[in-house]
Design a protein around this motif. Structure first.
Motif, PDB file in Angstrom:
ATOM      1  N   LEU A 126      49.738  46.950  30.993  1.00  0.00           N
ATOM      2  CA  LEU A 126      49.677  46.174  32.117  1.00  0.00           C
ATOM      3  C   LEU A 126      50.345  46.471  33.419  1.00  0.00           C
ATOM      4  CD1 LEU A 126      49.041  42.589  30.338  1.00  0.00           C
ATOM      5  CD2 LEU A 126      47.208  44.087  31.219  1.00  0.00           C
ATOM      6  N   GLY A 127      51.433  47.155  33.094  1.00  0.00           N
ATOM      7  CA  GLY A 127      52.373  47.383  34.066  1.00  0.00           C
ATOM      8  C   GLY A 127      51.776  48.490  35.165  1.00  0.00           C
ATOM      9  N   GLN A 128      50.762  49.347  34.527  1.00  0.00           N
ATOM     10  CA  GLN A 128      50.316  50.511  35.381  1.00  0.00           C
ATOM     11  C   GLN A 128      48.503  50.426  35.348  1.00  0.00           C
ATOM     12  OE1 GLN A 128      48.418  53.054  33.528  1.00  0.00           O
ATOM     13  NE2 GLN A 128      48.562  51.646  31.703  1.00  0.00           N
ATOM     14  N   VAL A 129      47.929  49.618  34.824  1.00  0.00           N
ATOM     15  CA  VAL A 129      46.444  49.583  34.917  1.00  0.00           C
ATOM     16  C   VAL A 129      45.996  49.065  36.073  1.00  0.00           C
ATOM     17  CG1 VAL A 129      46.212  47.479  33.708  1.00  0.00           C
ATOM     18  CG2 VAL A 129      44.237  49.033  33.673  1.00  0.00           C
ATOM     19  N   PRO A 130      45.395  49.774  37.007  1.00  0.00           N
ATOM     20  CA  PRO A 130      44.763  49.113  38.231  1.00  0.00           C
ATOM     21  C   PRO A 130      43.275  47.979  37.709  1.00  0.00           C
ATOM     22  CG  PRO A 130      43.677  51.418  37.742  1.00  0.00           C
ATOM     23  CD  PRO A 130      44.901  51.045  36.821  1.00  0.00           C
ATOM     24  N   LEU A 131      42.984  47.205  38.757  1.00  0.00           N
ATOM     25  CA  LEU A 131      42.111  46.186  38.450  1.00  0.00           C
ATOM     26  C   LEU A 131      40.890  46.699  37.978  1.00  0.00           C
ATOM     27  CD1 LEU A 131      40.856  43.309  38.856  1.00  0.00           C
ATOM     28  CD2 LEU A 131      40.580  43.669  41.100  1.00  0.00           C
ATOM     29  N   ASP A 132      40.268  47.900  38.499  1.00  0.00           N
ATOM     30  CA  ASP A 132      39.124  48.407  38.161  1.00  0.00           C
ATOM     31  C   ASP A 132      39.080  48.868  36.704  1.00  0.00           C
ATOM     32  OD1 ASP A 132      37.995  48.025  40.600  1.00  0.00           O
ATOM     33  OD2 ASP A 132      38.139  50.131  41.586  1.00  0.00           O
ATOM     34  N   ASP A 133      40.279  49.427  36.402  1.00  0.00           N
ATOM     35  CA  ASP A 133      40.232  49.818  34.996  1.00  0.00           C
ATOM     36  C   ASP A 133      40.479  48.739  33.814  1.00  0.00           C
ATOM     37  OD1 ASP A 133      40.191  52.345  35.771  1.00  0.00           O
ATOM     38  OD2 ASP A 133      42.460  52.854  35.340  1.00  0.00           O
ATOM     39  N   ALA A 134      41.007  47.790  34.504  1.00  0.00           N
ATOM     40  CA  ALA A 134      41.034  46.479  33.625  1.00  0.00           C
ATOM     41  C   ALA A 134      39.596  45.583  33.688  1.00  0.00           C
ATOM     42  CB  ALA A 134      42.068  45.138  34.215  1.00  0.00           C
ATOM     43  N   LEU A 135      38.997  45.634  34.846  1.00  0.00           N
ATOM     44  CA  LEU A 135      37.512  45.194  34.583  1.00  0.00           C
ATOM     45  C   LEU A 135      36.546  46.177  33.561  1.00  0.00           C
ATOM     46  CD1 LEU A 135      37.063  44.354  38.188  1.00  0.00           C
ATOM     47  CD2 LEU A 135      37.160  42.693  36.445  1.00  0.00           C
ATOM     48  N   ALA A 136      36.989  47.487  33.582  1.00  0.00           N
ATOM     49  CA  ALA A 136      36.236  48.258  32.728  1.00  0.00           C
ATOM     50  C   ALA A 136      36.555  47.830  31.434  1.00  0.00           C
ATOM     51  CB  ALA A 136      36.508  49.871  33.162  1.00  0.00           C
ATOM     52  N   VAL A 137      37.582  47.579  30.836  1.00  0.00           N
ATOM     53  CA  VAL A 137      37.986  47.245  29.595  1.00  0.00           C
ATOM     54  C   VAL A 137      37.059  45.845  29.383  1.00  0.00           C
ATOM     55  CG1 VAL A 137      39.697  46.408  27.910  1.00  0.00           C
ATOM     56  CG2 VAL A 137      39.952  48.327  29.314  1.00  0.00           C
ATOM     57  N   TYR A 138      37.136  44.878  30.263  1.00  0.00           N
ATOM     58  CA  TYR A 138      36.501  43.711  30.209  1.00  0.00           C
ATOM     59  C   TYR A 138      35.028  44.094  29.965  1.00  0.00           C
ATOM     60  CZ  TYR A 138      35.249  38.806  30.538  1.00  0.00           C
ATOM     61  OH  TYR A 138      34.774  37.324  30.384  1.00  0.00           O
ATOM     62  N   GLY A 139      34.574  44.931  30.677  1.00  0.00           N
ATOM     63  CA  GLY A 139      33.232  45.312  30.421  1.00  0.00           C
ATOM     64  C   GLY A 139      32.705  45.652  29.225  1.00  0.00           C
ATOM     65  N   GLU A 140      33.770  46.551  28.436  1.00  0.00           N
ATOM     66  CA  GLU A 140      33.525  47.392  27.206  1.00  0.00           C
ATOM     67  C   GLU A 140      33.567  45.949  26.289  1.00  0.00           C
ATOM     68  OE1 GLU A 140      35.622  50.550  24.635  1.00  0.00           O
ATOM     69  OE2 GLU A 140      36.820  49.705  25.980  1.00  0.00           O
ATOM     70  N   PHE A 141      34.054  45.242  26.326  1.00  0.00           N
ATOM     71  CA  PHE A 141      34.343  43.877  25.531  1.00  0.00           C
ATOM     72  C   PHE A 141      33.027  43.175  25.792  1.00  0.00           C
ATOM     73  CE2 PHE A 141      34.405  39.119  25.894  1.00  0.00           C
ATOM     74  CZ  PHE A 141      34.549  38.821  24.614  1.00  0.00           C
ATOM     75  N   LEU A 142      32.364  43.068  26.803  1.00  0.00           N
ATOM     76  CA  LEU A 142      31.199  42.401  26.858  1.00  0.00           C
ATOM     77  C   LEU A 142      29.975  43.243  26.562  1.00  0.00           C
ATOM     78  CD1 LEU A 142      31.402  41.021  30.812  1.00  0.00           C
ATOM     79  CD2 LEU A 142      31.470  39.889  28.558  1.00  0.00           C
ATOM     80  N   GLY A 143      29.969  44.443  26.587  1.00  0.00           N
ATOM     81  CA  GLY A 143      29.057  45.109  25.799  1.00  0.00           C
ATOM     82  C   GLY A 143      28.970  44.920  24.381  1.00  0.00           C
ATOM     83  N   GLN A 226      48.985  36.174  45.394  1.00  0.00           N
ATOM     84  CA  GLN A 226      49.732  37.444  44.940  1.00  0.00           C
ATOM     85  C   GLN A 226      50.012  37.421  43.517  1.00  0.00           C
ATOM     86  OE1 GLN A 226      50.900  40.042  47.041  1.00  0.00           O
ATOM     87  NE2 GLN A 226      49.320  38.922  48.200  1.00  0.00           N
ATOM     88  N   MET A 227      48.870  37.037  42.744  1.00  0.00           N
ATOM     89  CA  MET A 227      48.757  37.003  41.445  1.00  0.00           C
ATOM     90  C   MET A 227      48.211  38.160  40.884  1.00  0.00           C
ATOM     91  SD  MET A 227      47.339  34.030  38.920  1.00  0.00           S
ATOM     92  CE  MET A 227      46.573  34.134  37.468  1.00  0.00           C
ATOM     93  N   ARG A 228      48.900  39.002  40.133  1.00  0.00           N
ATOM     94  CA  ARG A 228      48.553  40.346  39.775  1.00  0.00           C
ATOM     95  C   ARG A 228      46.951  40.261  39.153  1.00  0.00           C
ATOM     96  NH1 ARG A 228      51.589  43.305  36.175  1.00  0.00           N
ATOM     97  NH2 ARG A 228      50.553  44.966  36.764  1.00  0.00           N
ATOM     98  N   PRO A 229      46.064  41.015  39.740  1.00  0.00           N
ATOM     99  CA  PRO A 229      44.617  40.730  39.180  1.00  0.00           C
ATOM    100  C   PRO A 229      44.348  41.356  37.632  1.00  0.00           C
ATOM    101  CG  PRO A 229      44.992  42.631  40.765  1.00  0.00           C
ATOM    102  CD  PRO A 229      46.015  41.815  40.746  1.00  0.00           C
ATOM    103  N   ALA A 230      45.285  42.383  37.218  1.00  0.00           N
ATOM    104  CA  ALA A 230      45.163  43.047  35.992  1.00  0.00           C
ATOM    105  C   ALA A 230      45.544  41.790  34.824  1.00  0.00           C
ATOM    106  CB  ALA A 230      45.955  43.942  35.643  1.00  0.00           C
TER     107      ALA A 230
END
Length: 580
Positions: A126-143, A226-230
């Protein structure tokens, strides 16, 4: 056929021992075999165990308002386990009180949040993952949820649970530390809660809409507060996993590694039994004959380091990953004893998987009634069972009492192989999933290794793989193919199958998700209904004067109940043998 195995990565929920789970009123101990215990249920059982001990050590408090005040005090101090222990007692007093049940669920969730963000591997991710990558993981779960989940996944329910859990996470120091560069003040938290309240009213109708809504809200919370999106995405991911059903959960990267370690039969423990508390991990007991017992590790010691690495701020999964290892290797533990001394021991890991069979004997030697108790289904269960029956056969076995009480399951394949020992032909069970290629019918193929009458003992704790074995025997007995009878109480009704579905190839952990269910040979599903015994036996005693005297001695009472149940089983075996 039993040849092809679609059960890789399969989990059957409440099954076997788990390193971060205890049966009620027992300490946490090294698991007996491969882990099959969902964390959601695991934490509930752990808290019930803690509640039994914690409330016994607390001065009696008769007034409800004092108990409520005590629970609130623990929550304000972020002592989630202690608060949950009090709420357990309140719920036991009034099971219909919605507020107390909700408070218990909130404390359970808060403890899972705390454990989640203490995971060092997840923190690094979580310390290095950008928002788009975090959303991609969430999208993988939704799949996974859209195509594999065995049930109806509701995007609206997942979203509401996510908003609720984000609200609760604002009170959890482990989440707040990672989610904000500067600790938010009360006004900031109030503004975030207002934004979450507005978002809660939204009801996404599709997975695509849910993903888009999450991205918008994550950006909104970052821009405004300023709440970290990841972190926003990750807490919603964990909440969504749990929102699918009672067995869904998010596994951190460390938890996933621990699962793989537990699957290795060479994994062993130094023999410590652990109880988690709000103040750290406590040695609740040591396994007799283990190196921990021989070294004299004091009960009540608080663990502070493993191999020189501090564990006080480590997640529970991280602690077990450090403590366990290959059988014969050593591990150094550092503790603070009850006397306040800091001590260190180097212990040999020698406690591997306990035997599946805890007891075998001749229940009635005169008539050849044998007895075997199976605690859980493990890789070595079939081998142990075959040896046991060979031994009992040499002693004149003509009928078998198979005790599956309190057996929460384990390896389904082992249970099916045991069923195959008694059932000469036909279906043993059917694995049903949404994907036709993953569904599978298991057929008897060995013939009748042991063609003898079987009495199966079950209770409300009999679950999953144990229910499949008992259900297969019951179904074939009703067709007249075999002689079998089920004795005891209705079983738990746990027939769902969970897979650990990796996220970002396991780097981001995994989603444990229900992907199939077991169907018995008679076409009935195990899930939800359980097995109804042919002979119902309630664990109670008659009300005569002698029996009432036993109530003063709990041990004697339990022995009397056990004797009565085994006598019913013996008589049923004699009936099947047609012995007058």
């Amino acid at each position: 056929m039993l040849g092809q195995d679609p059960e890789r990565n399969m989990h059957m929920g409440l099954t076997g021992w788990h390193p971060y789970c205890a049966r009620p009123n027992r300490p946490v101990q090294f698991p007996a075999g491969r882990n099959r215990m969902g964390l959601v249920a695991a934490w509930l059982l752990t808290l019930l165990a803690i509640a039994g001990g914690a409330m016994a050590q607390t001065a009696p408090v008769s007034e409800l308002h004092d108990l409520i005040a005590l629970a609130e005090q623990h929550e304000q101090a972020h002592h989630w386990l202690a608060a949950a222990a009090v709420y357990v007692q309140l719920v036991e007093r009034d099971p219909d009180n919605v507020a107390w049940r909700e408070a218990l669920r909130r404390c359970l969730t808060q403890e899972r949040i705390r454990q989640r963000y203490q995971d060092t591997r997840l923190r690094a991710w979580l310390g290095q993952v950008p928002l788009d990558d975090a959303l991609a993981v969430y999208g993988e779960f939704l799949g996974y949820a859209e195509h594999l989940f065995f049930g109806k996944a509701s995007p609206a329910t997942m979203w509401r649970r996510s908003c609720e859990q984000l609200d609760w996470a604002l009170d959890n120091p482990a989440f707040v530390e990672l989610a904000f560069h500067q600790p938010p003040d009360s006004e900031c938290k109030q503004r975030i809660r207002e934004l979450l309240r507005q978002a809660h009213a939204i009801a996404p109708q599709s997975f695509q809409e849910l993903l888009q809504q999450l991205g918008r809200q994550a950006r909104r919370l970052y821009v405004r507060e300023q709440m970290r999106p990841a972190l926003t995405v990750w807490e919603c991911l964990a909440a969504s996993c749990e929102a699918l059903d009672a067995y869904g959960e998010y596994l951190t990267p460390t938890a996933l590694l621990l699962e793989k370690m537990l699957a290795d039969p060479h994994t062993a423990s130094p023999g410590l039994e652990i109880s988690p508390t709000d103040h750290g991990l406590i040695v609740a007991a040591v396994v007799p004959g283990s190196d921990a017992a021989r070294s004299g590790v004091p009960i009540g010691s608080r663990l502070i380091a493993v191999d020189g690495e501090p564990v006080e701020q480590e997640s529970l999964e991280g602690f077990w990953l450090r403590l366990l290892g290959r059988k014969g290797s050593t591990v150094a533990i550092t503790v603070i004893t009850p006397a306040g001394q800091t001590r260190q021991w180097t212990l040999s890991r020698g406690v591997a998987m306990p035997a599946s069979l805890s007891r075998l004997t001749m229940l009635d030697a005169m008539h050849g009634v044998a007895y075997v108790r199976i605690e859980s289904f493990q890789p070595g269960t079939v081998r142990e069972f075959d040896r046991a029956l060979q031994e009992l056969s040499s002693q004149g076995m003509r009928a078998l009492v198979l005790d599956l009480r309190s057996n929460r399951g384990g390896l389904v394949r082992a249970a099916l192989e045991l069923a195959d020992r008694f059932i000469p032909e036909g279906t043993l069970a059917v694995l049903q999933s949404r994907l036709p290629e993953s569904s599978h019918q298991y057929l008897a193929q060995r013939g009748d290794d042991w063609y003898l009458p079987v009495v199966v003992l079950v209770d409300r704790e009999t679950a999953s793989a144990a229910e499949i074995l008992a259900g297969a025997l019951q179904a074939h007995a009703r067709t007249g193919r075999i002689q079998a009878v089920i004795v005891g109480q209705p079983t738990r009704g746990k027939g769902e199958v969970q897979y650990d579905l990796p996220l970002a190839r396991g780097q981001a952990g995994a989603s444990r998700m229900t992907v199939a269910q077991w169907i018995l040979p008679d076409g009935e599903a195990v899930s939800g209904r359980g097995l109804q015994p042919d002979v119902l036996v309630k664990p109670t005693l008659p009300g005569d004067t002698h029996t009432q005297a036993l109530l003063a001695d709990e041990s004697a009472m339990q022995q009397a109940i056990e004797h009565a149940i085994l006598e019913v089983a013996r008589r049923e075996a004699l009936r099947l043998l047609k012995v007058e």
